[in-house]
Design a protein around this motif. Structure first.
Motif, PDB file in Angstrom:
ATOM      1  N   VAL A 145      91.174  30.912  -5.928  1.00  0.00           N
ATOM      2  CA  VAL A 145      91.197  30.348  -7.279  1.00  0.00           C
ATOM      3  C   VAL A 145      89.755  30.116  -7.724  1.00  0.00           C
ATOM      4  O   VAL A 145      89.016  29.363  -7.060  1.00  0.00           O
ATOM      5  N   PRO A 146      89.319  30.731  -8.826  1.00  0.00           N
ATOM      6  CA  PRO A 146      90.038  31.783  -9.558  1.00  0.00           C
ATOM      7  C   PRO A 146      89.928  33.106  -8.808  1.00  0.00           C
ATOM      8  O   PRO A 146      88.965  33.356  -8.114  1.00  0.00           O
ATOM      9  N   ASP A 147      90.957  33.946  -8.999  1.00  0.00           N
ATOM     10  CA  ASP A 147      90.992  35.234  -8.311  1.00  0.00           C
ATOM     11  C   ASP A 147      90.431  36.284  -9.266  1.00  0.00           C
ATOM     12  O   ASP A 147      91.134  36.787 -10.141  1.00  0.00           O
ATOM     13  N   LEU A 148      89.155  36.596  -9.126  1.00  0.00           N
ATOM     14  CA  LEU A 148      88.488  37.551  -9.991  1.00  0.00           C
ATOM     15  C   LEU A 148      88.322  38.870  -9.251  1.00  0.00           C
ATOM     16  O   LEU A 148      87.863  38.887  -8.103  1.00  0.00           O
ATOM     17  N   PRO A 149      88.687  39.983  -9.857  1.00  0.00           N
ATOM     18  CA  PRO A 149      88.650  41.261  -9.131  1.00  0.00           C
ATOM     19  C   PRO A 149      87.246  41.675  -8.723  1.00  0.00           C
ATOM     20  O   PRO A 149      87.075  42.344  -7.706  1.00  0.00           O
ATOM     21  N   ASN A 150      86.251  41.291  -9.497  1.00  0.00           N
ATOM     22  CA  ASN A 150      84.882  41.725  -9.195  1.00  0.00           C
ATOM     23  C   ASN A 150      84.101  40.708  -8.374  1.00  0.00           C
ATOM     24  O   ASN A 150      82.933  40.923  -8.062  1.00  0.00           O
ATOM     25  N   GLU A 201      85.528  48.495  10.419  1.00  0.00           N
ATOM     26  CA  GLU A 201      85.748  48.617   8.974  1.00  0.00           C
ATOM     27  C   GLU A 201      86.226  47.274   8.446  1.00  0.00           C
ATOM     28  O   GLU A 201      87.153  46.683   8.998  1.00  0.00           O
ATOM     29  N   MET A 202      85.586  46.813   7.369  1.00  0.00           N
ATOM     30  CA  MET A 202      85.923  45.517   6.788  1.00  0.00           C
ATOM     31  C   MET A 202      86.308  45.689   5.328  1.00  0.00           C
ATOM     32  O   MET A 202      85.751  46.547   4.636  1.00  0.00           O
ATOM     33  N   SER A 203      87.232  44.862   4.882  1.00  0.00           N
ATOM     34  CA  SER A 203      87.597  44.854   3.469  1.00  0.00           C
ATOM     35  C   SER A 203      88.064  43.460   3.094  1.00  0.00           C
ATOM     36  O   SER A 203      88.590  42.728   3.925  1.00  0.00           O
ATOM     37  N   VAL A 204      87.856  43.113   1.812  1.00  0.00           N
ATOM     38  CA  VAL A 204      88.328  41.847   1.286  1.00  0.00           C
ATOM     39  C   VAL A 204      88.698  42.069  -0.168  1.00  0.00           C
ATOM     40  O   VAL A 204      88.001  42.759  -0.915  1.00  0.00           O
ATOM     41  N   GLY A 205      89.809  41.492  -0.578  1.00  0.00           N
ATOM     42  CA  GLY A 205      90.294  41.649  -1.942  1.00  0.00           C
ATOM     43  C   GLY A 205      91.796  41.745  -1.941  1.00  0.00           C
ATOM     44  O   GLY A 205      92.439  42.006  -0.913  1.00  0.00           O
ATOM     45  N   GLY A 206      92.366  41.545  -3.122  1.00  0.00           N
ATOM     46  CA  GLY A 206      93.813  41.602  -3.220  1.00  0.00           C
ATOM     47  C   GLY A 206      94.504  40.496  -2.457  1.00  0.00           C
ATOM     48  O   GLY A 206      95.632  40.656  -1.998  1.00  0.00           O
ATOM     49  N   ILE A 245      99.972  25.081 -14.109  1.00  0.00           N
ATOM     50  CA  ILE A 245      98.769  25.926 -14.047  1.00  0.00           C
ATOM     51  C   ILE A 245      99.159  27.244 -13.428  1.00  0.00           C
ATOM     52  O   ILE A 245      99.694  27.285 -12.308  1.00  0.00           O
ATOM     53  N   ILE A 246      98.907  28.337 -14.174  1.00  0.00           N
ATOM     54  CA  ILE A 246      99.109  29.693 -13.652  1.00  0.00           C
ATOM     55  C   ILE A 246      97.723  30.207 -13.282  1.00  0.00           C
ATOM     56  O   ILE A 246      96.884  30.449 -14.160  1.00  0.00           O
ATOM     57  N   SER A 247      97.467  30.348 -11.965  1.00  0.00           N
ATOM     58  CA  SER A 247      96.091  30.557 -11.503  1.00  0.00           C
ATOM     59  C   SER A 247      95.545  31.920 -11.896  1.00  0.00           C
ATOM     60  O   SER A 247      94.380  32.065 -12.225  1.00  0.00           O
ATOM     61  N   ARG A 248      96.362  32.950 -11.840  1.00  0.00           N
ATOM     62  CA  ARG A 248      95.853  34.304 -12.115  1.00  0.00           C
ATOM     63  C   ARG A 248      96.921  35.066 -12.885  1.00  0.00           C
ATOM     64  O   ARG A 248      97.866  35.577 -12.310  1.00  0.00           O
ATOM     65  N   CYS A 249      96.752  35.119 -14.164  1.00  0.00           N
ATOM     66  CA  CYS A 249      97.781  35.693 -15.015  1.00  0.00           C
ATOM     67  C   CYS A 249      97.784  37.215 -14.925  1.00  0.00           C
ATOM     68  O   CYS A 249      96.730  37.855 -14.797  1.00  0.00           O
ATOM     69  N   THR A 257      95.787  36.754   5.022  1.00  0.00           N
ATOM     70  CA  THR A 257      96.069  36.626   3.597  1.00  0.00           C
ATOM     71  C   THR A 257      95.590  35.263   3.110  1.00  0.00           C
ATOM     72  O   THR A 257      95.526  34.296   3.882  1.00  0.00           O
ATOM     73  N   MET A 258      95.294  35.201   1.835  1.00  0.00           N
ATOM     74  CA  MET A 258      94.707  33.977   1.289  1.00  0.00           C
ATOM     75  C   MET A 258      95.045  33.846  -0.188  1.00  0.00           C
ATOM     76  O   MET A 258      95.478  34.807  -0.836  1.00  0.00           O
ATOM     77  N   VAL A 259      94.828  32.649  -0.700  1.00  0.00           N
ATOM     78  CA  VAL A 259      94.934  32.375  -2.133  1.00  0.00           C
ATOM     79  C   VAL A 259      93.548  31.999  -2.619  1.00  0.00           C
ATOM     80  O   VAL A 259      92.914  31.101  -2.068  1.00  0.00           O
TER      81      VAL A 259
END
Length: 1513
Positions: free
Chosen positions: A293-298, A319-324, A208-212, A289-291
């Protein structure tokens, strides 16, 4: 009616082997059943389904049973129920119909039995088939078979950032092992955690490739292998990017994705932010950092950040951010308000994932040395139109002077001007601010003040708008528009009362009108009626007003007027009398502090809460290294709980801790220090760590045909602790069995594997270990052929790494090849390529001799790969393994090494502050990329996130490139090149700091000398011989001359001017100007007004004293001192004396002649008053005289002076007092307190259960010079309880306690009873009072008489022994006991056989005593035996011993109980025959013998047995 009841036991087909039960019961209850009833019954019987197993019963048997049941003739119809003819016919017709129904049922039963039999046989056949198939499968499994894909891989075309699953089914015997490859390269799930997931369940293998991403486009293959062969299945995966995202869309429409809520994602945390340290004014970033699944950009995960369990919201300061694949919290402008426990909470599919760590924020450097830290948590309360109450929390003061107050500043929103609100520092942590503009918005801040200066300002408060909450209601009113003059206010009271101010509050008038309203406040002393206005310069708009100028101890009343444009109201009703109250003060000190181990860099500290909390805000914890005097703060913001984890400590170092409680009044006294504790991990703390991930990048460095040297790269995740072990496995490429290479751990990432077969292929795998254990093994290496390397060029370099990664540059480092080739390695080439490209570019035209290279000209944000090739005289060798891609981008908050000079010490140093750090991080300094280690030329220190390299004696040898790497971080590193010019500049600055310009130890001051001379002086740290200076008095320079003398001393740095005649003309300003080379300084002294008058008065006094001191005089008058042994000394000092000077002591004009005459030549005289008490009352006088004059000193010991002496004695005695000691006596229980000295004049109080004890027959109170005691005579249960003695010295009360209850009382009472009984027994036991010698020497044929006096009540029994055998009275040996007092034994005509050891045993019911006598008999003509020490040399006939007047108790120790001798034989009369003279006692001990020793008591207890007594202090 006809009822038909059918019952059957139905069993399932699989349970058909069990016997079934069939029952058909028919009951005819009425003969009047209708045809409809019969029809229903027949239908019900036909619809009945019966299952069962065929049995031995036949259908005919069932039919015959039914027939018999219907044809029973046993029933006779009574006459009353005889049927008519028509009824009989109807009955027969019904009977016929029932018979037909039974026939139908029997046929149906037969049919169902046949069907059931067929079904049971079919099931049996199926079971047999299954058993045969299972046996066939077992047989097939034993048949070897190479792998074969039953379901092969199929190709996939997917969108970018979507998952894909490849699966296949494979068979083979033994079961094949499936490996996955991407483009021929093994797929390693650990190389990109969360990217790949490999599963194998029930023979189905999946990848399984989680995020192609586009780069995942490749040919994937599954290779199945067992010992009989290999099979491969391949499939192509194409990842497309939608149109508008950088590539043209080749798949047409984008498939619609179902909306996914963030909380439905699967989230696994990887790298977590550690415990962090920051400084006020700097910034910090917490990243997890985290993994996903599924990793959707939006659709990023739903995250929340908390500080101390309070939800944080984004703002300018947060200041807060989440993503990537990461969640981060950035604090761009740190303040101590930001200190606390930070928690990241992520909502996942399975609940929540959390991580917490503490952030410490230390004080920024103070603007003034010694000034306190900034206050924090500034907030505004009780907001009104022109009034607000500002409150804050005090800072911690560790090594700074105590805080004396605070200044509150305000700033109107939209401006940058800060205005101080209070003219004098306020001493508590809140302040009412008035005079605000109505409707204006303000910020507030606070500054702390101590003796050294003012702190940096706190972080400003949130914006506050000065508005009255009731103002909007007034503006919206409808009825108040007709009101002109307002009504009077009501409910005037004090809403807050402290020592510094009182805040008045009242309710606005109702009605008040729409016109603008203000207030006038008046006060008067309570009861006087003399009102005066107090807000003359302030126009009050809010119903609050702080009053500051109230006198202590006075009560005031207040009243308020309402005023508007139409006029003033009547005065309000006066308030109740209001008086300022004393402040409650700071809390009491916290209790016991206990520190326990936590981790290798932290300690868990807990303590007991203070007894008096007083609105506790929290606690400050301080620490100190054992052996160091300086304390350091462990937290910088009050901590609410009474347990805290102190982080950032040095592993292995020992620390002690203390705690202070905090409230609005400040900090409490420090608690007692904790016990020292070494910083080491606690047992069980290993659970905090995880095992490391797998190593990777296995490469071969050398091979000689029988051994191979391999190296590998460190795990990407260490698991929270240092990787300290590696384990290597090998296997032949043709087999599947792994073999261990090393049993002992390998600490370096290189290993030589021996005992290999030349020409064979080998695979290797590595496992890493840390404190948590051994991690998962790496993926097997590519097969490596074991063949000797014979090339002349060197082998590959290895262990390539990076340092100082920035946006346009980095430094690459490597290690030298293991295989050098035919000649030594002379240099290296470094090749670089962009990520995804195979076109390498050589970066250096000429080989570099060192093993590092700085690469410049990189493009920020781009990733690059590198390799290194070694060079020798034979050419360029094999390239190293290609590095992992590295992105040319600096870490957020990256700083560089800074070179500087310490402003205090002048030391030249290099300093670096890491942007991130964790508990396991270490600072590794290198020079020219070689670790420095322990070097005498430099020392390395670290504190928090900062490390400093200090040069001991810098010179040209220290020039070079210095680098620093912070371990266990994401590559935090930096370097600095120390050039000669920079070093010279810093050395000059160091010299200027170390050699400051004319610093002054003491500024200009004055001193009154003898004769009334006045000396003006100052002292410089250092003066040169060429120094010049000027004295200026009242703007006029003065020089040495008549009346004044000016001089200086270069050695001491003192410059002085002495004025001989100090008069009123000398009032003014004195200034000294100093020039010493280029250095200049000056110091002034203003001596005017009261200061001058005091100096002039002192000068005149000294002139008069000078005249007095021309003769003998007292340099110090009489005063008292108390020595450590509590001896009161009257002391004085004398001067200008000679040998014939006389000194006399007097008390009440009576001369005192001390034992030691006064020695005036020693300069001091003292009169000791030992055992001081009220008898020493009186007036003491010391007289000093000779031919030059006379001086007298008087000291009156009475009144307050006497009390002061007693208090001084009590202070010494109280400090030395021991704890109360229990002493049992035959009279009762005694509590004793030992001290240096005790007298009845001391203020000593005994208490029982908090009640004072007076001396009585029951409770006796007394003491000696060494102790105070209280005795409980004849104790009972009433005397149980808590006892205490209080020794007061007028300031401090020293208390010692003892709890006489429970087991303590029980043991004491039993001891008292025992001692009472023992005393009685000791008094009355049997004993030998006197008269017996120790040793007797006598000639043969003489008579020996041994006589002694015994005593006891009742009269004791007496028994004599010889050599432990009882002596019986006979003609040769006569034993007598006369009158119960005199016991004797007479031996007539002694012979040598009479020599031996004799003893007497005196005993009654209370005990007894043994006394031993040694008798030696020698023959006539023989020399007298040499007597023992203390024995007589000759024997003379013994005289009758004189009995003592009264019995005396023996004081020998009590031995173990001897064997009781036989009953003694009493003699009626004492012996009268001649006997030898008893020898005096000898100090020489008697030889050991089985008989009891001399004067041995029976086992009676000693008279006074004391309880354990502690040593005297």
């Amino acid at each position: 009616m006809l009822y038909i009841v059918l019952s059957a036991s139905i069993h399932g087909v699989e349970g058909a082997q069990h016997s079934s039960c069939e029952r058909v019961i028919f009951s005819l209850l009425s003969a009047r059943a209708s045809q409809a009833a019969l029809g229903w019954s027949a239908t019900a019987l036909r619809c009945f389904h019966f299952w069962g197993k065929s049995s031995s019963r036949s259908v005919h048997q069932v039919q015959s049973q039914a027939t018999e049941a219907m044809a029973e003739p046993a029933y006779t119809i009574p006459p009353s129920r005889q049927r008519a003819a028509t009824e009989t016919e109807e009955y027969q017709r019904v009977t016929t119909n029932v018979g037909k129904g039974l026939a139908v049922i029997q046929e149906e039963l037969h049919r169902m039995r046949m069907a059931t039999k067929a079904q049971v046989e079919s099931i049996a056949i199926q079971k047999e088939v299954k058993n045969m198939m299972k046996k066939r499968g077992d047989l097939l499994e034993e048949i070897p078979k190479m792998p074969d894909f039953l379901v092969a891989l199929r190709p996939h075309t997917v969108w970018e950032k979507t998952p894909v699953k490849l699966f296949c089914t494979v068979e083979g015997n033994p079961r094949p092992i499936v490996k996955w490859y991407k483009g021929g390269v093994p797929v390693d799930p650990l190389s990109a955690p969360g990217k790949y997931k490999i599963e194998s369940k029930y023979g189905v293998h999946s990848l399984i490739i989680s995020r192609c991403v586009v780069s995942d486009t490749a040919e994937y293959s599954a290779v199945a292998t067992n010992q009989h062969g290999t099979a491969t299945s391949k499939a192509m995966v194409i990842v497309k990017r939608p149109a508008g995202a950088g590539e043209s869309c080749q798949l047409g429409l984008v498939p619609h994705l179902t909306e996914i809520h963030p909380s439905k994602l699967e989230v696994s945390l990887l790298d977590r932010f550690p415990v962090s340290f920051g400084v006020e004014g700097s910034s910090i970033k917490l990243v997890c950092t985290m993994v996903v699944v599924p990793d959707l950009p939006n659709v990023p995960p739903l995250t929340q950040w908390y500080r101390d369990d309070k939800l944080l919201k984004p703002s300018k300061l947060v200041e807060m951010s989440v993503g990537g694949g990461a969640a981060s919290l950035t604090l761009p402008q740190l303040a101590k308000d930001d200190e606390g426990l930070y928690t990241l909470r992520i909502f996942t599919k399975d609940g929540t994932a959390e991580h917490s760590a503490y952030l410490f924020v230390s004080d920024a450097p103070a603007s003034v040395k010694g000034a306190p830290g900034a206050p924090m948590s500034v907030k505004a309360y009780d907001v009104n139109s022109d009034y607000v109450l500002v409150a804050w929390k005090p800072p911690n003061t560790v090594n700074e002077a105590p805080i004396t107050g605070y200044f509150v500043d305000r700033c109107e929103a939209g401006t940058d001007t800060w205005v101080q609100c209070n003219t004098a520092p306020v001493k508590i942590c809140k302040y009412p601010v008035d005079g605000l503009g109505v409707g204006h918005s303000y910020y507030f801040r606070v500054r702390a003040v101590n003796s050294a200066g003012i702190s940096r300002p706190s972080r400003k408060s949130d914006k506050v708008t000065a508005l009255d909450a009731a103002e909007n209601e007034r503006l919206q009113g409808t009825d108040e528009g007709y009101v002109t003059i307002p009504g009077e206010p009501t409910d005037v009271h004090a809403s807050e009362i402290v020592k510094a101010y009182v805040v008045l509050s009242w309710k606005p008038p109702s009605p008040r009108g729409r016109a603008p309203l203000w207030y006038i406040v008046e006060k008067c002393l309570a009861g006087t009626g003399a009102w005066q206005r107090i807000n003359t310069a302030v126009k009050l708009h809010s119903p609050r007003y702080p009053v500051f100028d109230l006198q202590d101890g006075q009560k005031y009343q207040f009243r308020v007027y309402s005023v508007n444009m139409y006029g003033s109201s009547e005065a309000s009703a006066p308030s109740e009398p209001i008086q300022k109250i004393d402040e409650e003060g700071v809390p009491s000190a916290p209790g016991l502090v206990v520190a326990t181990r936590n981790t290798k860099s932290s300690v868990f500290v807990q303590w007991e809460a203070p007894k008096h909390l007083k609105n506790l805000m929290g606690y400050y914890i301080d620490g100190r290294v054992v052996g160091d005097k300086e304390w350091f703060p462990c937290n910088h913001k009050p901590f609410r709980h009474n347990r805290f984890v102190v982080h950032g400590l040095i592993p292995g170092e020992s620390y002690v801790f203390r705690v202070q409680a905090v409230n609005i009044f400040g900090l409490s006294e420090e608690s007692q220090e904790s016990s020292p504790i070494a910083v080491e991990p606690a047992l069980g703390k290993a659970v905090e760590y995880a095992t490391p991930s797998a190593p990777y990048g296995i490469t071969m460095l050398s091979c000689d045909g029988s051994s191979m040297t391999v190296a590998w790269k460190s795990p990407k995740h260490c698991g929270g602790s240092k990787v300290n072990a590696y384990y290597i496995d090998k296997r032949d490429a043709d087999t599947l069995v792994w073999k261990e290479v090393n049993l002992a751990a390998v600490t370096e990432r290189i290993c030589t594997v021996d005992n290999l077969t030349e020409g064979s292929f080998y695979e290797f795998r590595i496992q890493a270990g840390n404190l948590a254990g051994v991690g998962v093994p790496s993926a097997p290496s590519a097969p490596m052929k074991c063949e000797p390397w014979t090339m002349e060029q060197p082998g590959p370099a290895y262990d390539l790494g990076f340092s100082e990664v920035r946006g346009d540059s980095l430094v690459i480092l490597w290690k030298a090849p293991v295989y050098t080739g035919a000649s030594a390695v002379s240099g290296y080439f470094v090749d670089m390529a962009k990520k995804g490209s195979s076109e390498f570019v050589t970066l250096n035209e000429e080989p570099v001799s060192h093993r590092y290279l700085q690469v410049t000209g990189l493009e920020e944000g781009h990733s690059y790969i590198f390799r290194v090739r070694a060079v020798n005289s034979n050419g360029v060798g094999k390239p190293s393994e290609v590095t992992e891609p590295v992105c040319a981008k600096a870490l957020p908050g990256t700083t560089e090494i800074v070179a500087g000079v310490d402003e205090e010490t002048g030391d030249v140093f290099l300093s670096f502050e890491a942007c991130e750090i964790c508990e396991t991080s270490k600072f590794v300094w290198s020079k020219n990329y070689k670790p420095i280690g322990d070097c005498p030329r430099a020392t390395v220190t670290a504190k928090g996130r900062t490390s400093r390299l200090t040069f001991s004696n810098p010179d040209k040898e220290d020039l070079g490139r210095y680098s620093l790497v912070v371990t266990d971080t994401e590559g935090v590193s930096s370097s600095h090149t120390l050039t000669e010019d920079a070093l010279n500049t810093m050395l000059e600055l160091s010299y200027a700091i170390r050699h400051p310009v004319v610093p002054l130890k003491h500024s200009l001051n004055y001193e009154i000398l003898e004769k009334g001379h006045v000396r003006f002086w100052l002292q410089a740290v250092k003066l040169s011989p060429s120094v010049s200076y000027r004295f200026i008095v009242n703007d006029k320079e003065v020089t040495s001359g008549e009346g004044q003398k000016i001089s200086h001393d270069v050695a001491s740095g003192v410059i002085q001017m002495t004025v001989d005649h100090f008069t009123r003309a000398n009032e003014g300003t004195y200034t000294v100007q100093i020039n010493d080379g280029k250095a200049k300084t000056q110091s002034s002294l203003v001596l005017v007004g009261d200061a001058f008058k005091a100096a002039l008065k002192e000068a005149e006094f000294q002139r008069k004293e000078h005249i007095r001191k021309q003769g003998p005089h007292f340099s110090e008058y009489l005063h008292f001192t108390v020595s450590e042994d509590c001896t009161v000394m009257l002391t004085c000092k004398v001067a200008n004396v000679k040998k014939d000077t006389t000194f006399h002591w007097y008390k009440e004009d009576d001369e005192i002649v001390p034992e030691t005459p006064p020695n005036v030549m020693s300069g001091a005289c003292a009169l000791p008053l030992p055992l001081f008490s009220r008898k020493d009352h009186g007036v003491y006088k010391a007289v000093l005289s000779d031919d030059k004059g006379k001086d007298t000193s008087v000291f009156d010991i009475s009144g307050q002076v006497f009390d002061d002496i007693i208090n001084a004695l009590a202070r010494n005695a109280g400090a030395s007092a021991s704890e109360l000691v229990l002493q049992c006596t035959p009279e009762g229980i005694r509590l004793q307190c030992y001290m240096n000295y005790y007298t009845e004049e001391m203020k000593t109080v005994w208490k029982h259960k908090e009640s004072k004890i007076s001396s009585s027959e029951k409770m006796r109170i007394g003491g000696t010079a060494e102790m105070a005691w209280m005795q409980i005579c004849d104790p009972s249960d009433k005397e149980k309880g808590h006892y205490a003695i209080e020794i007061s010295d007028g300031v401090t009360t020293h208390t010692r306690t003892f709890d006489l209850s429970g087991q303590a009382y029980t043991d004491a009472y039993e001891e008292y009873l025992r001692l009472k009984a023992a005393a009685f027994a000791e008094k009355n036991r049997g004993r030998v009072v006197g008269g017996l010698p120790d040793v007797v020497t006598i000639m043969e044929e003489k008579s020996l008489s041994l006589t002694c006096t015994v005593w006891g009540e009742p009269t004791p029994e007496v028994t004599w022994f010889k050599n432990e055998q009882e002596v019986a009275s006979n003609e040769h040996t006569r034993v007598t006991f006369d009158g119960g007092k005199f016991a004797s034994m007479v031996i007539n005509k002694v012979t040598p056989d009479d020599s031996g050891k004799y003893s007497i045993n005196v005993r009654n019911k209370y005990g007894g005593e043994f006394v031993e006598i040694t008798v030696s008999v020698y023959r006539h003509g023989e020399p007298i035996p040499e007597p023992k020490l203390g024995q007589p040399k000759t024997a003379t006939p013994a005289a009758q011993p004189v009995p003592p007047k009264s019995p005396a108790p023996s004081k020998t120790p009590t031995p173990s109980k001897p064997q009781t001798p036989a009953q003694s034989m009493k003699s009626p009369t004492p012996a009268s025959t001649p006997a030898s003279t008893p020898a005096p006692k000898s100090p020489t001990p008697t030889p050991k013998s089985p008989t009891p020793p001399r004067s041995v008591k029976s086992p009676t207890p000693p008279r006074f047995m004391k309880s354990p007594t502690p040593p005297r202090k």
